[in-house]
Scaffold this motif. Sequence first.
Motif, mmCIF file in Angstrom:
data_model
loop_
_atom_site.group_PDB
_atom_site.id
_atom_site.type_symbol
_atom_site.label_atom_id
_atom_site.label_comp_id
_atom_site.label_asym_id
_atom_site.label_seq_id
_atom_site.Cartn_x
_atom_site.Cartn_y
_atom_site.Cartn_z
ATOM 1 N N VAL A 24 6.384 4.177 1.920
ATOM 2 C CA VAL A 24 5.016 4.617 1.653
ATOM 3 C C VAL A 24 4.842 4.845 0.153
ATOM 4 O O VAL A 24 5.746 5.325 -0.532
ATOM 5 C CB VAL A 24 4.635 5.870 2.485
ATOM 6 N N THR A 25 3.677 4.431 -0.366
ATOM 7 C CA THR A 25 3.358 4.603 -1.784
ATOM 8 C C THR A 25 2.641 5.944 -1.969
ATOM 9 O O THR A 25 2.156 6.505 -0.989
ATOM 10 C CB THR A 25 2.407 3.477 -2.246
ATOM 11 N N PRO A 26 2.526 6.422 -3.203
ATOM 12 C CA PRO A 26 1.789 7.678 -3.406
ATOM 13 C C PRO A 26 0.325 7.558 -2.973
ATOM 14 O O PRO A 26 -0.299 8.549 -2.638
ATOM 15 C CB PRO A 26 1.882 7.915 -4.916
ATOM 16 N N CYS A 27 -0.211 6.312 -2.971
ATOM 17 C CA CYS A 27 -1.596 6.146 -2.545
ATOM 18 C C CYS A 27 -1.695 6.077 -1.024
ATOM 19 O O CYS A 27 -2.783 5.861 -0.480
ATOM 20 C CB CYS A 27 -2.220 4.915 -3.191
ATOM 21 N N GLY A 28 -0.562 6.227 -0.343
ATOM 22 C CA GLY A 28 -0.597 6.332 1.118
ATOM 23 C C GLY A 28 -0.517 5.008 1.855
ATOM 24 O O GLY A 28 -0.779 4.954 3.050
ATOM 25 N N HIS A 29 -0.157 3.928 1.170
ATOM 26 C CA HIS A 29 -0.056 2.633 1.849
ATOM 27 C C HIS A 29 1.381 2.320 2.212
ATOM 28 O O HIS A 29 2.298 2.622 1.456
ATOM 29 C CB HIS A 29 -0.677 1.545 0.972
ATOM 30 N N CYS A 30 1.533 1.709 3.391
ATOM 31 C CA CYS A 30 2.875 1.430 3.901
ATOM 32 C C CYS A 30 3.190 -0.057 3.820
ATOM 33 O O CYS A 30 2.336 -0.907 4.075
ATOM 34 C CB CYS A 30 2.979 1.894 5.354
ATOM 35 N N PRO A 89 0.350 -2.189 -9.941
ATOM 36 C CA PRO A 89 -0.701 -1.830 -8.990
ATOM 37 C C PRO A 89 -0.283 -2.023 -7.536
ATOM 38 O O PRO A 89 0.468 -2.953 -7.220
ATOM 39 C CB PRO A 89 -1.854 -2.777 -9.353
ATOM 40 N N CYS A 90 -0.768 -1.133 -6.670
ATOM 41 C CA CYS A 90 -0.528 -1.247 -5.235
ATOM 42 C C CYS A 90 -1.222 -2.520 -4.740
ATOM 43 O O CYS A 90 -2.367 -2.764 -5.096
ATOM 44 C CB CYS A 90 -1.099 -0.015 -4.536
ATOM 45 N N PRO A 91 -0.554 -3.352 -3.934
ATOM 46 C CA PRO A 91 -1.168 -4.600 -3.476
ATOM 47 C C PRO A 91 -2.438 -4.366 -2.664
ATOM 48 O O PRO A 91 -3.282 -5.252 -2.580
ATOM 49 C CB PRO A 91 -0.087 -5.235 -2.596
ATOM 50 N N LEU A 92 -2.593 -3.182 -2.076
ATOM 51 C CA LEU A 92 -3.781 -2.941 -1.263
ATOM 52 C C LEU A 92 -4.918 -2.321 -2.064
ATOM 53 O O LEU A 92 -6.051 -2.747 -1.958
ATOM 54 C CB LEU A 92 -3.443 -2.025 -0.087
ATOM 55 N N CYS A 93 -4.617 -1.275 -2.849
ATOM 56 C CA CYS A 93 -5.730 -0.542 -3.461
ATOM 57 C C CYS A 93 -5.720 -0.602 -4.983
ATOM 58 O O CYS A 93 -6.635 -0.089 -5.621
ATOM 59 C CB CYS A 93 -5.708 0.909 -3.005
ATOM 60 N N ARG A 94 -4.738 -1.261 -5.589
ATOM 61 C CA ARG A 94 -4.638 -1.450 -7.043
ATOM 62 C C ARG A 94 -4.378 -0.158 -7.815
ATOM 63 O O ARG A 94 -4.409 -0.170 -9.045
ATOM 64 C CB ARG A 94 -5.869 -2.162 -7.646
HETATM 65 ZN ZN LIG Z 1 -2.388 1.708 -2.313
#
Ligand SMILES: [Zn+2]
Length: 567
Positions: free
Chosen positions: A95-101, A123-128
């Motif tokens: 899990v990332t700090p932005c909450g994506h798994c 950047p997170c692949p989902l929310c950047r």
């Molecule tokens: Zn994210």
Amino acid sequence: MGAAWQRPTVGDFVLVSGHGDLSRSRRWGQLFADDGEQDRPFLVRFHDGLEPELSWCDLERVRTVDKALEDASDQEEEYQCPICFTPFEEDSQIVTPCGHCFCRSCIENALAACQTGDPTERPCPLCRQTVSLFALKMVRTGQRIHFLSDDLSCLNGSVFVLRSHSEVGFASFHFEDGNAYISHSSARCPFAGLVLDNGSLPPDKKFFEKTFWHQGSRTFHGELIWSPCTWYGSERWRIVMQFSEDLAFVTTGVMKLRSHRHACLLDGVWRVEWGNEKAPDLIRVQGGMWEHRGMRYWLNLTDPAKPCFVWRGLGVTQWCELPEAPLEDGQSLLWVTDDPKHPHIIWKRLRGPYDRYDRIVFYKLLGPNGFEYVRHHELRLQEMSFRKGQLFGNSYLHASKLGVESYHFEELRDDQVARGYISYESMPAETPGMDTGAPVPYRVPFEKTHWDEESRCFTAEVDYLRHYGSTWQGVATVTYRMVFDPEFLYIQSGSVKCLNPAAGTAPAPVAEEKHFGKDLVYINADAGRYLRSQADNGRKPTLQNVSPQIQRSLQEALDAANKRNDR
Ligand SMILES: [Zn+2]
Ligand SMILES: [Zn+2]
């Protein structure tokens, strides 16, 4: 919502999308009331939160669903990786700090796929949102999976130099005994500009603080702290660099020069008193800028003793006269405006200017798109071995002088770009520097290179004016054309053209042209030893079509090798 849509009735489970007062885009609910009119909104009872809540809901946004089915697919969505779409394995779910798994390998590959900048912060692949490699956690245990180590031993003994200058002591990075430092010790330094903001010279060795190594990404992390001084407006340079697998060069990285200084005397927290019944406001000024009721304001400091600003959208100007002494906490500043309702406004200083802020004042990439650092290898004649029948890996010297305009051919890259350089690192002290007074660079990379295997022809140029901002003894650009003999023992023919700066669109005038094999004799750095080994084996070198100058030079190299061996 197509033809299949049916008007939901009381008690139906519905999925509500994009409702005004909902923060989430989709939400579960159960229809609670229906007053029987088509166009009236439904009352929905939401019960996916902590407390059931009620909300009116537009019919158009409501969709009946089979709750059980939807539940299952939601679960599935939650338990599959959004990159590879396979269900998570318990031990690899991250899990990332932005909450994506993500699966561990998926997120690590995704982060590593970005080629420039800080390779441990991507950047997170989902929310950047920016995700640090060191903040990734295992879902099952909540533990981090990447750690910084303070062990720099794998870099011990290495020196990395700027490829453009290749000079040790010219912003070179050194790794010694578990420490790291940047060196500005070179005798050829400093040239103009290489001084700290207060005009002092940078120290010979400036040690990094907060140094770390991360083995997984092969990254070095460290900070250079210049305070109380600044350099390029910054007290603190944060540097992250990633090394190639063989630790031969810096593949990517970033220098973030941060500053926490105050850009403006008025920075800090103020209470704004309007001088009437209006309640006072609090503002926080940073770098001469603040926000008030959603609007941004900037101080105009054209006259530093008389700051002013304009009320946005109202055209009212507000100004004041700054006292000589700095304003302490609790002291007030009287502003004057041209608005009759607020002729005087008082700012009372609550905090600051020591309310520090921190910002990046300079951002520079490391690697091929920025400052290019390569591991420094001192040129040593005894380490240069003749590579017969190929160009790369060979060095060519004039009059057996290493580092006195000697040519070095490193590699043919995968993209067919030939890399090599000219070494000036052992030029005699009396050699004139660049025409601006700057020192001659240690090593000058060949540019616009082209290598033709078949004709054994190498062409390149060096643009002093463009790269070093200076001509060298009047010469702006030098073009090279070298044709090698089949064995690659010497440069058989070709020429070096020195060009003066071009005027307008006219071709640059040739200042000087020299021809290889005639007035310019270059032979392989290891030619003597090779010729000697040939002679030992009873083979006479084939020196057909060789100019007398090259023959003479080869003979001298052989004699020197014989002499070395006799000793
Ligand atoms: Zn994210
Ligand atoms: Zn995956």
